[in-house]
Design an enzyme around this catalytic site. Structure first.
Site, PDB file in Angstrom:
ATOM      1  N   GLY A 136      -5.904  -5.141   3.592  1.00  0.00           N
ATOM      2  CA  GLY A 136      -5.153  -6.275   4.132  1.00  0.00           C
ATOM      3  C   GLY A 136      -4.383  -7.103   3.123  1.00  0.00           C
ATOM      4  O   GLY A 136      -4.051  -8.260   3.393  1.00  0.00           O
ATOM      5  N   SER A 137      -4.024  -6.513   1.973  1.00  0.00           N
ATOM      6  CA  SER A 137      -3.305  -7.335   0.994  1.00  0.00           C
ATOM      7  C   SER A 137      -1.905  -7.705   1.485  1.00  0.00           C
ATOM      8  O   SER A 137      -1.400  -8.788   1.154  1.00  0.00           O
ATOM      9  CB  SER A 137      -3.240  -6.643  -0.371  1.00  0.00           C
ATOM     10  N   ASN A 138      -1.272  -6.847   2.273  1.00  0.00           N
ATOM     11  CA  ASN A 138       0.045  -7.218   2.822  1.00  0.00           C
ATOM     12  C   ASN A 138      -0.088  -8.356   3.830  1.00  0.00           C
ATOM     13  O   ASN A 138       0.735  -9.271   3.857  1.00  0.00           O
ATOM     14  CB  ASN A 138       0.740  -6.006   3.440  1.00  0.00           C
ATOM     15  N   ARG A 180      -2.873   4.196  12.125  1.00  0.00           N
ATOM     16  CA  ARG A 180      -2.783   4.974  13.360  1.00  0.00           C
ATOM     17  C   ARG A 180      -1.331   5.095  13.793  1.00  0.00           C
ATOM     18  O   ARG A 180      -0.540   4.179  13.546  1.00  0.00           O
ATOM     19  CB  ARG A 180      -3.575   4.296  14.481  1.00  0.00           C
ATOM     20  N   ASN A 224       6.956  -1.719   9.978  1.00  0.00           N
ATOM     21  CA  ASN A 224       5.943  -1.097   9.138  1.00  0.00           C
ATOM     22  C   ASN A 224       6.400  -1.170   7.683  1.00  0.00           C
ATOM     23  O   ASN A 224       7.599  -1.247   7.403  1.00  0.00           O
ATOM     24  CB  ASN A 224       5.745   0.373   9.529  1.00  0.00           C
ATOM     25  N   HIS A 278       5.955   0.926   3.968  1.00  0.00           N
ATOM     26  CA  HIS A 278       5.512   2.218   3.427  1.00  0.00           C
ATOM     27  C   HIS A 278       5.756   2.223   1.918  1.00  0.00           C
ATOM     28  O   HIS A 278       6.825   1.797   1.463  1.00  0.00           O
ATOM     29  CB  HIS A 278       6.289   3.356   4.109  1.00  0.00           C
ATOM     30  N   GLU A 317       9.149   6.576  17.268  1.00  0.00           N
ATOM     31  CA  GLU A 317       8.076   7.497  17.668  1.00  0.00           C
ATOM     32  C   GLU A 317       7.700   8.510  16.576  1.00  0.00           C
ATOM     33  O   GLU A 317       6.696   9.185  16.680  1.00  0.00           O
ATOM     34  CB  GLU A 317       8.405   8.199  18.999  1.00  0.00           C
TER      35      GLU A 317
END
Ligand code: GRF
Length: 200
Positions: A11-13, A90, A106, A108, A141
């Site tokens: 959870g650092s972000n 997920r 998101n 990455h 997706e």
């Protein structure tokens, strides 16, 4: 504007976003809820400590669509406007994306489209790239595939191992995610041919 954060681990972000908001970087935004699919994830424990709405929604025994429907219901209950995946391990189903069209982000740890999927930093080292970085993108997706909002480049140094490169990329992630959230919440953009274009 209400943010919903989804995480699975450290959870650092999430913490960086929470700290940046507390420092007034996006005055119009607040974290409405933090959801983890994993009980005891460090990130969800930190959300509880900070007095935020924190929920664990496990996927055990549920289909992907059922699990995502439970998450969407929780996000709706908290009137979330923008969903931020922050180390959420997920894949998101169409049910989820339809509920929040172009409203799921998101982060990455590579310069996409290079090195999607797991262990992006190790992939970058093994390939021998001289520059890697991080990408904040809309979720679609396909895995690590949606429209790119923001990227930050990080040099790969000769002495780097996976840990040192990951750490240097992570520092940039902690800056990039809040910047990207601000860009999206401003509403001053359009998406054309896969491109995020700032409106003049
Ligand atoms: C980060 O490297 C992020 O880019 C990737 O998963 C990691 C999560 O780290 N999607 P944290 O849980 O935010 O510390």
């Amino acid at each position: 504007m209400k943010l919903g954060i989804l995480l699975s681990g450290r959870g650092s972000n999430f913490i960086a976003i929470a700290d940046n908001l507390a420092a007034g970087q996006i005055p119009e935004a607040e974290i409405a809820v933090v959801i983890s699919n994993k009980p005891y994830a460090a990130g969800i424990e930190e959300a509880q400590k900070r007095g935020l709405n924190a929920h664990v929604i496990q996927s055990k025994g549920l289909s992907r669509a059922e699990h995502d429907a439970a998450i969407v219901a929780c996000l709706r209950e908290h009137r979330v406007d923008l969903v931020c995946l922050a180390g959420y391990m997920r894949l998101i189903s169409p049910v989820f994306l339809e509920a929040f069209p172009n409203r799921v982000l998101n982060i990455h740890p590579s310069l996409l489209p290079a090195f999607p999927g797991l262990d992006a930093q190790r992939q970058a080292l093994e390939y021998g790239v001289r520059i890697s970085g991080c990408t904040v993108h809309f979720v679609d997706e396909n895995l690590d595939h949606g429209v790119i909002i923001l990227q930050k480049a990080v040099p790969v140094l000769p002495a780097d191992d996976e840990a040192s490169l990951s750490q240097r990329i992570l520092e940039q992630e902690h800056v990039a995610y809040t910047e990207a959230i601000k860009m999206v919440l401003s509403g001053e953009y359009e998406i054309k041919d896969r491109k995020y274009l700032k409106k003049k």
